[in-house]
Every structure is written in C-alpha cells, then in structure tokens.
Design a protein around this motif. Sequence first.
Motif, short mmCIF file in Angstrom:
data_model
loop_
_atom_site.label_atom_id
_atom_site.label_comp_id
_atom_site.label_asym_id
_atom_site.label_seq_id
_atom_site.Cartn_x
_atom_site.Cartn_y
_atom_site.Cartn_z
N LYS A 287 35.89 38.46 37.99
CA LYS A 287 36.81 37.76 37.10
C LYS A 287 37.07 38.52 35.80
O LYS A 287 38.18 38.51 35.27
N LYS A 316 53.15 31.10 38.43
CA LYS A 316 52.33 30.07 39.07
C LYS A 316 52.35 30.18 40.59
O LYS A 316 51.66 29.43 41.28
N PHE A 318 51.25 32.76 42.02
CA PHE A 318 50.18 33.71 42.32
C PHE A 318 48.87 33.26 41.67
O PHE A 318 48.87 32.71 40.56
N SER A 319 47.77 33.51 42.35
CA SER A 319 46.47 33.33 41.71
C SER A 319 46.26 34.48 40.73
O SER A 319 46.96 35.50 40.80
N ASP A 320 45.31 34.35 39.83
CA ASP A 320 45.03 35.44 38.88
C ASP A 320 44.66 36.71 39.62
O ASP A 320 45.07 37.82 39.23
N GLU A 321 43.88 36.58 40.69
CA GLU A 321 43.47 37.77 41.45
C GLU A 321 44.67 38.44 42.10
O GLU A 321 44.82 39.67 42.05
N GLN A 322 45.55 37.66 42.71
CA GLN A 322 46.75 38.22 43.33
C GLN A 322 47.63 38.91 42.28
O GLN A 322 48.13 40.02 42.50
N ASN A 357 50.90 35.86 47.85
CA ASN A 357 51.33 34.80 46.95
C ASN A 357 50.84 33.47 47.51
O ASN A 357 50.42 33.38 48.66
N LEU A 358 50.91 32.44 46.70
CA LEU A 358 50.37 31.13 47.09
C LEU A 358 51.30 30.34 48.01
O LEU A 358 50.92 29.27 48.49
N PRO A 387 46.07 28.10 51.24
CA PRO A 387 46.46 29.47 50.90
C PRO A 387 45.58 30.51 51.62
O PRO A 387 44.38 30.31 51.79
N PHE A 389 44.35 34.47 51.63
CA PHE A 389 44.23 35.62 50.75
C PHE A 389 43.97 36.86 51.59
O PHE A 389 42.87 37.09 52.07
#
Length: 743
Positions: A287, A316, A318-322, A357-358, A387, A389
């Motif tokens: 993180k 929004k 996408f996740s922070d990781e993506q 993406n989500l 989702p 990943f």
Amino acid sequence: MQIKKELFGDLNFDKIKDFNESDVRAVICEPIIKALGFLDENIVREKHFEAQVGSKKQKTVLIPDYLLKVQESYAWVLEAKSPDKNIFDCVKQAYSYASHIEIKSIYFAICNGIEFAVFRTSDTETPVLSFNISEIDVHFEALKKLLSANSFKNSENIIYDKIVISQKNKDFDYLNRPLLKEIPVKKQQAKRHFGVHGYFTKQAWNVVAEYIRNFSQKGDVVLDPFGGSGVTAVEALMNNRKAINIDINPLAVFMVNSLIASINLGELEKAYQEVCEEYKKKEPKNKAEIKEILKNYTLPKDLKLPKGSDVGSVRKLFSDEQMAKLALLKAIIKKEKNKNIKNTLMLMFSGLITKINLTYHQSANRSEGRGNASVFQYYRYRLAPKPVFVDIIKYFDSRYKKITAAKKEMRHSVNENTVENTKIIKGSATDLSFLDSESVDYIYTDPPYGKKIPYLDLSIMWNVWLDLEVSEEDYKLEAIEGGEHNKSKNEYNNLISKSIQEMYRVLKFDRWMSFVFAHKDPEFWHLIIETAEKCGFEYVGAVPQKNGQTSFKKRQNPFTVLSGELIINFRKTRNPKAILKANLGMDMSEIVLQTIEGIIAKHNGATIEQINDELIIKGLELGFLHELKKEYSDLTPILTNSFDYDPDTELYAIRKDSKFTSRIPIELRIKYYLKSYLRQMERENKKPSFDEIVMNIMPLLKNGVTPEEQTILAVLEDIGEKIGENTWMLKEENPTLFTGADF
C-alpha cells in the motif's frame, strides 16, 4: 476465380491445424507449386547441401523442402512447416537455404498450411506477399506474378519497393454490379481485427472485404465516414485499395492509426522487453508503494461519467492498485522516442485498460482474462459484482502477442510504402470538405443508430488515459440521440441527413454506397431512403446479413429488432429512379399476410427472424413500411392465428386450409408478386422472359388455387410492357413518391 476449389477440392480448412509437416507438403504445397506452372523436372525436393556455420566453421547439412528451377537456375525456395509453427520464426532457416552459394535465389517462401509468406533474400524482415491459404483466391494473381515459372522466363519478376496497384480491368462494369447474397461470417479468422482492441461495434471483416471487392477495383478509393475501429479502411488496404477512414471519436482514430503504423518488429520487441523489465523493477508491492506512485505519477483526468453509471467519475472506475500500476506502465511507455513504436505500445496499453478496471466482467466459466469492460457489453459503466484483478504483465504480454500477430498478418499490404494510400482523420461525416467532389469510388459505412450507443460518452475511460481530448464541438457533431448532451431525434436525423448529402457529393457517378442498417426502429428506413433519393441516389436493394451473434436487444425484443443487420445498397446515377408505392388494391392486413405467406413459401418454412427481416425489406420496397411499424410491431399474434408452428425446427408453415388466401382474389395475389419481382429485375437492369417470370412467382402462389399460365399472362399484360419478342418490364405509372407525410 475459384483457384482454392481447383487446388484443394473440398478440403475443410478448419482441420489444417491437425496436419503435420508431411500433410502440408502433400496437400497444400504441391498443388500450389503445380498451379504456378512448375513441372516435376523443375521441382527439386529435399536436396542436400553442405554449409559451414559458427566461428569454428563446423559443417552442417541444409535440406530445403523445395527448390524451384527455371532453366538452370534456382528461382525460389519453398520451406514447409507444420501449422503449429510460426512462419516468422522460420525465416532464418529458409533464408539460409535461399542465400546458399549453390542456390542464390532472389525469393524464398514459407508455408505452414495456414499461411503463405514470400520474402526477398535482400529483406528478411518484411514479406513481399503474405496471406492465409483460405484466402488464396484473392492473392493468387499476385503470387503468380511473383513466383510462377512464366514470370521468371519472361523477366517479369521484379522487385517492388512500393505496393503495386494492378491496372484496372476495363471490362469492370461499375454501374451494373450484382447484389451480394448473405455472407457467412468469419469474425475470428483475421488477427488484424480480432484481439487487437475491444470496441462497441465491429463489422465482420470478411463481409466488408467481399463488398469492397464486388463494388470497386484495385487502386480505387474506399471511404468510410463512420470508420469506428477501422475494419473498412484495413480491408481496403488489404485488397490494394486506397482508404479514407473518418470518425469523431479520438479513441477510434487512435486505434486505427496505431494498428496500421509501420514499425520494425525487432525494434518493437526490444522496446517491449525494456518496458516490461523496468515495470517489473518498479511495480508497487504494498500500500505504501501504491500511495507513492499515486502521489508522484500523472493520473488520468477525473472527468464526470455519464448518468446511469455506477460511479460518478473516471478514477472511481479503478482501485488504487489498478490506478497506480496503469500510471506506472504508461509513464514507462511514454519515454519511448520512436513515435510509431510508442503508439503501438500505447495500443497494447489501451487494450489492457479494458481488463484493468472495476467494470471488468469475467465471462462465465472462463479464465480470469476472458471477459470485457461493461461498456462493451451493457453500454454503461456498470461495476462488476465480483471484480477480477488480473496480472497486468501477463495480459500486457497477451496484448503484445496479439498486436504483433496482427501487424505480421498485415505487413505486406499495410506498411510504410502504403501510407500514402491511407487517410485516417478525426472529423465529422457531415463535413467532407477536404475531399473533392466525385473523388471516391466506393462507400461502405455502418453509422451510429439513435440512442443505441453514445460512443463519446462511453469512451471516456480510454480517452482520458490516452490523453485524447473531446471537445464540445465533437459532442455537437456526434450523430446520436440522447446521451449526456440530450440530443434530440431531430438533431440526430439532421446529422445523418447531412452525412448522406456529403457522401453523395464525394462519390463518383456510376459508383455505389453500401449503408448498414441495424436500427431497432424500422421508421429509420424513411430517413435514409428519403434523404438518399433527394440527393440523387438510386436504391437498388437491401440484403439481410447476420453479424455472427444475437444482439442483447434482439434477445430482449425478438419480434421488433432485426436478427442481424441489413445492408442497403445505393448507386449514384445521372437518371435515378425513385422507389414507388405499390397501389395493389389490398388493405394492410392482406398485404402483410400475403408477404408472410410468400416468405414462408420461398423458404419452405421460415423462422421469425427470416419473416421479420424480409417483411421489413418488402415494406420498404412496396411502400407499406410505415403501416407495418404502426400495426405489427409484434408479429406473434398474426403468426399464431394464421400459420402452423413447429417448436422443434422453430419454423412457421402455411396451413393447408388457410382462410386468408381464399379471401384474396388470385389476380391480386399474382399482381402483388409480379410487381415485386419486376421491380427487383428493374433494379438489377434485367428484363426477364415470361418463362422466367412464371418460374419465379409460381412457387409463391402454391398455397391455394394454383393459377394457369394464362391467368398470370393476363395480369402481366395489365401491369407490364412487353419488350422485344419475349421479355417484360413494368409499365410506367403515375409515381407516388415517399414524402414526409407518409410517415
């Protein structure tokens, strides 16, 4: 040309993948060599040569599969491989044969049963000719010019620095081209289209290619003013035409430009490997590292998403990781200095966004990488219930393999020497002012349809990552209804009308326009036909064409949506004939019943899709489409009440004791089918004989009292005019043209 049939008979090309190398030699290579004019005495099979390799000059034996002799010289080398071998992985081996001191041929070729590629020994990077064996009909003349025995004997075998556009056939009659019948779809058999990048709609490449070959010649200019993912442009180039591709969506323009960008595949591989190595070193593992990248790298603009989206703005999705991983990968790619290689890498990156993406929905019972972004499936930004990943490098590698395969497939016809034959333009179909009047030879286009897909709204996720700007003017000129800018039906109709007017202006006389119709509202026919006729186009006919899949809307509305699409064909003539209404003396219900009966009789039982599609075409051609839409949006009641249905075959059949046919006088039934048939013949510039007329309409009258030929002749003499000894055409009528009041 039916060379494929002559060479391979009824060979099932789907089974070639199971061949071994010996099968490829016997079944594929030998027939091709013989067809190129080489006799057995000129074919040297598996001759052994000695060669020295390596710094220690170790001796090895070279055994080329085929050496083709002309007089006492080796003209070219052919190496056969099994279908599981990539042709481009075998170039070095085949080159070593062709360049051997005892051979010294100008050309060498490689065939793995599926593909055939010809190279010059002076350029092992780019083939002179490359094609799928299943498409040999299209490419055999080019192959003969390169490698036939006669071409060497007559010194006609020359080295091409640029693509050669064959001299036009003087006997090619542009004005009187035949309408094509429905073409079986081969969507996944072209690497240049399947797997490169997802898009909202794509025409089947082989259907487009057949239309281009039917309505144009090599060297002609082919235009698609609603170009989308570029199927028309690419197929025009693949068939030695010049291509003009226009689209308002910068994503579509980027996709096509990047796909056809000329690159050195070795340099691309080197750049790709460098990007992957740097990414792996810098990929965030926790993180804290994700947070650091989000802080220090450029992120996409957080634009507002269309209403109906599950979230409010782009980030929004996408996740922070993506978000962090995509931002890192993009930054590394952007450092590439070669523009074409950078754009090719960005095309891979853009395809990756579809999965990272989500909204990515995994296909049921398939691997994690088999799925799609929700906008391609549901036409809205819908978050996935669960989702998925996916591994970014794993699927970046997948994009690399698919795009390099596409470029290898195209590179004989689409390369740096053919760039001048291509114009890929971001713009509106309503303004083709950069094109001279009467400068285009053929138009094939699939326009947007009403509210179906708001392309610009749904492309936001890709456009922001690719740094592609969409202006208010773009939204203003986008031919859609609704969307975030709440465009009215009238605005949409006006934009389509202006587009057709511009298409008419730039098209040459005696040339054709094929207009794909896939609207759920049959009333849209009126706009197309009325506008086209006002411009001066002549309607020639519409052809039902399946697109290889059943649409989501078709499954929702099986009785009001076309089962595939219809391709409406127009020609630009100096004396166009307008479509006339048929004054048949029957009310609407009788016309619909008569039409359905004819469709069922013609097919000896018909599905709801066949009935629906052909009824729409008849409604257009005979002038009752507006009534059809008002009264019969659902065909189920009339079919259930008047016809028999077999649930096993899903076919409707004519009842033996059908009442409605006896209610319609036989003379009116004959008149109906005579008018329909003679109008079809008129559009095709044919004048049928009386025998041909009887043979064509008699099967449609078989339910009920079969008329005598004298009865048919009596009706024919009333509505038709005899030409010469025994041919007929419709009499001139007081025309009743389509008008706005009709709808």
